[in-house]
Design an enzyme around this catalytic site. Sequence first.
Site, short mmCIF file in Angstrom:
data_model
loop_
_atom_site.label_atom_id
_atom_site.label_comp_id
_atom_site.label_asym_id
_atom_site.label_seq_id
_atom_site.Cartn_x
_atom_site.Cartn_y
_atom_site.Cartn_z
N CYS A 1 0.83 -1.21 0.00
CA CYS A 1 0.00 0.00 0.00
C CYS A 1 0.86 1.26 0.00
O CYS A 1 0.57 2.23 -0.68
CB CYS A 1 -0.90 0.01 1.24
SG CYS A 1 -1.73 -1.54 1.55
C1 BEZ Z 1 1.14 -5.02 2.15
O1 BEZ Z 1 0.57 -4.01 1.76
O2 BEZ Z 1 2.20 -5.37 1.67
C2 BEZ Z 1 0.56 -5.81 3.28
C3 BEZ Z 1 -0.77 -5.65 3.57
C4 BEZ Z 1 -1.30 -6.37 4.61
C5 BEZ Z 1 -0.52 -7.22 5.34
C6 BEZ Z 1 0.81 -7.35 5.04
C7 BEZ Z 1 1.36 -6.65 4.00
#
Ligand code: BEZ
Length: 182
Positions: A56
Site C-alpha cells: 500500500c
Molecule cells: C502489504 O501491503 O504489503 C501488506 C498488507 C497487509 C498485510 C501485510 C502486508
Amino acid sequence: MTVKKKVPSVTFRTRVRDESIEGPNPYRWDEKKSDDYFGGKRVIVFSLPGAFTPTCSTYQLPDFEKLYDEFEKERIDAIYCVSVNDAFVMNAWGKALGLQKVKLIPDGSGEFTRKMGMLVAKDNLGFGMRSWRYAAVINNGVVEQWFEEDGFSDNCETDPYGVSSPQNVLETLRTVKTAAVA
Ligand code: BEZ
C-alpha cells in the site's frame, strides 16, 4: 432490472488542523458524511488492508498520487483511499508519504467497509477486521465500475494486488472511453 449499488451512508471521524487551537497539537474532530465525499462528483475510491503496510505504501497509494492528473483527464474529480484505521494513523500516513492529491478517509470502526461488503478478518496478521482490496468508480454516490481483487476471504494467506491497482483502473477507464466513442 439492474440495481445500481449505492455507497453506504456513514459518518467518518476525521481530524483536521485548526490554527485557532493553541498548543502543540492544533487539530480537532471533523465529522464527514458519505455525501460530503461522494455526492455530486465522479470519484475513485480504493481500499486496502492497512496504513503503512508495504504494498500500500510503496505502490498502490503513491501510484494513485503520481497518476492523479491522468485520472483527472478521465473525468475523475477526486481520489479517496479508505482504510480501517483511525484518523490519527491516516493523517500520519499521509504526512509520511507527502500526499498532496489523494485524500485519505479513516474508517476506524470499519462501518463503511462492512456496509460495502468488503470487511474481512486479518487475525492471522494480528490486524483484526480490515478491508479486502478493491477500487471503484463512484458517480454521485452510485457504483459505476468495480475492481475487486480475487479470493475474497478471511485470514487470506496471500495479498492479491493487481485488479485494484491504479494502472489497471486507469487502463479500464481509457478503454471504456475509447469504446464509447468508437
Ligand atoms: C502489504 O501491503 O504489503 C501488506 C498488507 C497487509 C498485510 C501485510 C502486508
